[in-house]
Design an enzyme around this catalytic site. Structure first.
Site, PDB file in Angstrom:
ATOM      1  N   ASP A 101       0.842  -1.187   0.000  1.00  0.00           N
ATOM      2  CA  ASP A 101       0.000   0.000   0.000  1.00  0.00           C
ATOM      3  C   ASP A 101       0.882   1.244   0.000  1.00  0.00           C
ATOM      4  OD1 ASP A 101      -2.903   0.822   0.303  1.00  0.00           O
ATOM      5  OD2 ASP A 101      -2.953  -1.176   1.185  1.00  0.00           O
ATOM      6  N   ASP A 203      -3.419   4.607  -2.000  1.00  0.00           N
ATOM      7  CA  ASP A 203      -4.526   4.958  -1.117  1.00  0.00           C
ATOM      8  C   ASP A 203      -4.883   6.444  -1.215  1.00  0.00           C
ATOM      9  OD1 ASP A 203      -6.207   4.215   1.367  1.00  0.00           O
ATOM     10  OD2 ASP A 203      -5.051   5.939   2.075  1.00  0.00           O
ATOM     11  N   GLU A 260      -6.806   3.989  -5.644  1.00  0.00           N
ATOM     12  CA  GLU A 260      -8.116   4.221  -5.045  1.00  0.00           C
ATOM     13  C   GLU A 260      -8.521   5.621  -5.482  1.00  0.00           C
ATOM     14  OE1 GLU A 260     -10.131   3.852  -0.632  1.00  0.00           O
ATOM     15  OE2 GLU A 260      -8.202   4.854  -0.813  1.00  0.00           O
ATOM     16  N   HIS A 332     -10.781  -4.499   2.326  1.00  0.00           N
ATOM     17  CA  HIS A 332     -10.681  -4.190   3.752  1.00  0.00           C
ATOM     18  C   HIS A 332     -11.579  -3.028   4.174  1.00  0.00           C
ATOM     19  CE1 HIS A 332      -8.131  -1.336   1.737  1.00  0.00           C
ATOM     20  NE2 HIS A 332      -8.092  -0.592   2.823  1.00  0.00           N
ATOM     21  N   ASP A 333     -12.106  -2.281   3.202  1.00  0.00           N
ATOM     22  CA  ASP A 333     -12.999  -1.163   3.497  1.00  0.00           C
ATOM     23  C   ASP A 333     -14.468  -1.499   3.243  1.00  0.00           C
ATOM     24  OD1 ASP A 333     -11.105   0.673   4.352  1.00  0.00           O
ATOM     25  OD2 ASP A 333     -10.720   1.444   2.338  1.00  0.00           O
TER      26      ASP A 333
END
Length: 564
Positions: A101, A203, A260, A332-333
């Site tokens: 990430d 991210d 993202e 994960h979100d």
């Protein structure tokens, strides 16, 4: 459609790992890097080519590691820098690349830069972040963070000084206007790529350019605040920095990058075209269909399967005209996809395989989230105190502020909390699901692990796990790879509301038809001419064909056919 190019990451299957919950080897109840190494043979059998590991950098873990205190150090919870180097070597032996990430919109408030900025207002590090004077002791404006609280926090010991954070107060936003900050970031990115890293999932990158406005803005919620995203998402000028990062870091390393980034359709080619900033971007239009536009996920959005179909079709058509896309149903979100998209009464293996077929055969690179291949589901918590996720606590309080009872707000968290996808991986039916030998794991294991786990599914030819293996194998099959990976996406819209159907077509007209029945009853569907050879399905035989030429798709049936 753009001329097709053949980058390695287009043919890959990616598996996302949430390291805290994947495999614990030292008995502390938290997953670690040696645990990932231990499970590489499993991932290889799933058909994985790339693993994306959520943040493992040194962090106080206020937001699951997305609050980084040292970009160059592996957090001791997960292991050491040497463990990471060993992971790279062991993964390479199996033909698996590793993504990390990249979190550069903000750092942790415990990062040395921020600590220096607090200690000395005149140091250069004060300009590494966004500090502003307030208005008569109040914050510079009334922005609300993505998580639901005020976006400005007062600096301790400074009467009228505040710092900006788009997420938690322990995640101060970096000042990308400062060229020294950008140089620090590029140096760090190249440090990891030089090690042999395959690339990054990036991210919250569209937040790095801010349009700072001050004063009282029109409130859009009961809390008197205004959602920050309207002023910091994809602002003019951001493209200069994104191009700079691509040229200085990603392009020289042939890195896979997935951002993202909720990019407007008219600008998508800038991001994922042949000269784009990234290999691909995630699209939120169908995975966030259950979230109101204001981000208040404690409120139901009232989505329908017809809207889901439209969003998927629009996303596919826009993306293939601009470049390459990333496919996913959960991460994960997100809550678990089977709990979000399926009625509780239909939460069975047939329906789980239907969802897998729907997303895995779209055009783009598929991302499987850990446990998704097993059919893992949401967990029901009995108290808000059982949650770990900071955003869940914020949303719970906002629900109560909006008039929900404690029970109603908790039910909303059970439906949508990010912790639903963060429960420990279910490896077997032993204590703690084989995840850890600890007396207590960092987050409670879902009780259904006794019957739902990798060990029990692996030998079962009809399991969800083995169905995912069939889907990944189809992407590599010599007869079908060209259509599955590179075929044009062509929607089939002349269907009933219960059907989602599309084709993946090559220039010569050869290809696949994918038909999904998202209902609990028989639905008639007419296959396109010549596409009546079965390739794969979540039932073991072909559906019944009527004299009319229609096939009766059974409840939650997924059917893949070809004209080869």
């Amino acid at each position: 459609m753009l001329p097709e190019t053949r980058e390695w990451w287009k043919e890959a299957v990616v598996y996302q790992i949430y390291p805290k919950s994947f495999q614990d080897t030292d008995g502390d109840g938290v997953g670690d890097l040696p645990g990932i190494i231990q499970r590489l043979p499993y991932l290889e059998k799933v058909g994985v080519d790339v693993i994306w590991i959520c943040p493992i950098y040194k962090s106080p873990m206020d937001d699951g590691g997305y609050d980084i205190a040292d970009y160059y150090q592996i957090d001791e919870r997960f292991g050491t820098n040497e463990d990471f180097d060993r992971l790279l070597r062991e993964a390479e032996k199996r033909g698996i690349k590793v993504l990390m990430d990249l979190v550069v919109n903000h750092t942790s408030d415990e990062h040395e830069w921020f600590q220096q900025a607090l200690a000395d207002p005149k140091s250069k590090y004060r300009d590494y972040y966004i500090f502003r004077e307030g208005q008569e002791g109040q914050p510079p404006n009334n922005w609300r963070t993505y998580f639901g609280d005020n976006a400005w926090t007062q600096v301790a010991g400074e009467e009228n000084m505040f710092y900006l954070h788009a997420f938690t107060k322990k995640q101060p936003d970096l000042n990308w206007e400062n060229p020294e900050v950008r140089e620090e970031i590029y140096r760090m990115i190249n440090y990891w790529l030089d090690k042999g890293l395959g690339g990054f999932r990036i991210d919250a990158i569209l937040n790095i350019k801010k349009r700072l406005v001050f004063g009282e803005l029109p409130a859009d919620g009961e809390d008197g605040l205004a959602f920050i995203g309207h002023w910091i998402l994809n602002q003019p000028g951001i493209e200069v920095w994104l191009q700079e990062m691509q040229e200085r870091c990603f392009k020289p390393h042939d890195a896979m990058t997935v951002a993202e980034a909720n990019v407007p359709a008219e600008r998508l080619s800038e991001y994922i075209g042949p000269e784009g900033y990234y290999s691909m971007v995630f699209d939120f239009s169908y995975t966030d269909i259950d979230v109101p536009v204001t981000g208040e996920w404690f409120k139901p959005s009232g989505w329908t399967w017809q809207q889901l179909r439209e969003n998927i079709f629009d996303s596919q058509l826009v993306t293939q005209s601009a470049g390459w896309g990333a496919l996913y149903l959960e991460n994960h979100d997100q809550p678990r996809s089977i709990s979000k998209y399926l009625p509780a009464a239909e939460n069975n293996d047939t329906a789980k395989k239907m969802l897998a077929t729907l997303f895995m055969l779209l055009r783009g690179t598929p991302f499987i989230y850990q446990g998704q291949e097993l059919g893992m589901s949401n967990i029901e918590m009995t108290s808000i105190d059982e949650y770990n996720d900071v955003a869940t606590y914020d949303q719970y309080q906002r629900g109560i502020l909006a008039g929900l009872s404690e029970g109603e707000s908790l039910a909303a968290m059970n439906r949508r909390s990010r912790d639903n996808s963060r429960t420990p991986m279910q490896w077997n039916d032993s204590e703690n699901a084989g995840f850890s030998a600890a007396e207590k794991t960092w987050l409670r294991v879902n009780p259904n692990y006794v019957s739902l786990n990798a060990e029990s599914e692996s030998p079962d030819p009809y399991s969800v796990l083995n169905y995912y293996r069939k889907l990944t194998a189809l992407r590599k099959d010599k007869d079908y790879k060209e259509a599955v990976v590179y075929g044009l996406f062509a929607p089939l819209s002349d269907t009933t509301d219960e059907i989602i159907a599309y084709q993946r077509l090559l220039p010569d007209g050869k290809g696949l038809t994918i038909a999904i029945n998202n209902s609990d009853r028989l639905i008639a569907f007419k296959l396109p001419a010549a596409f009546e050879k079965r390739v794969l399905g979540n039932y073991e035989d072909f559906p019944e064909k009527k004299a009319s030429g229609n096939y009766l798709l059974r409840p939650y049936e997924a059917l893949v056919t070809t004209n080869y």
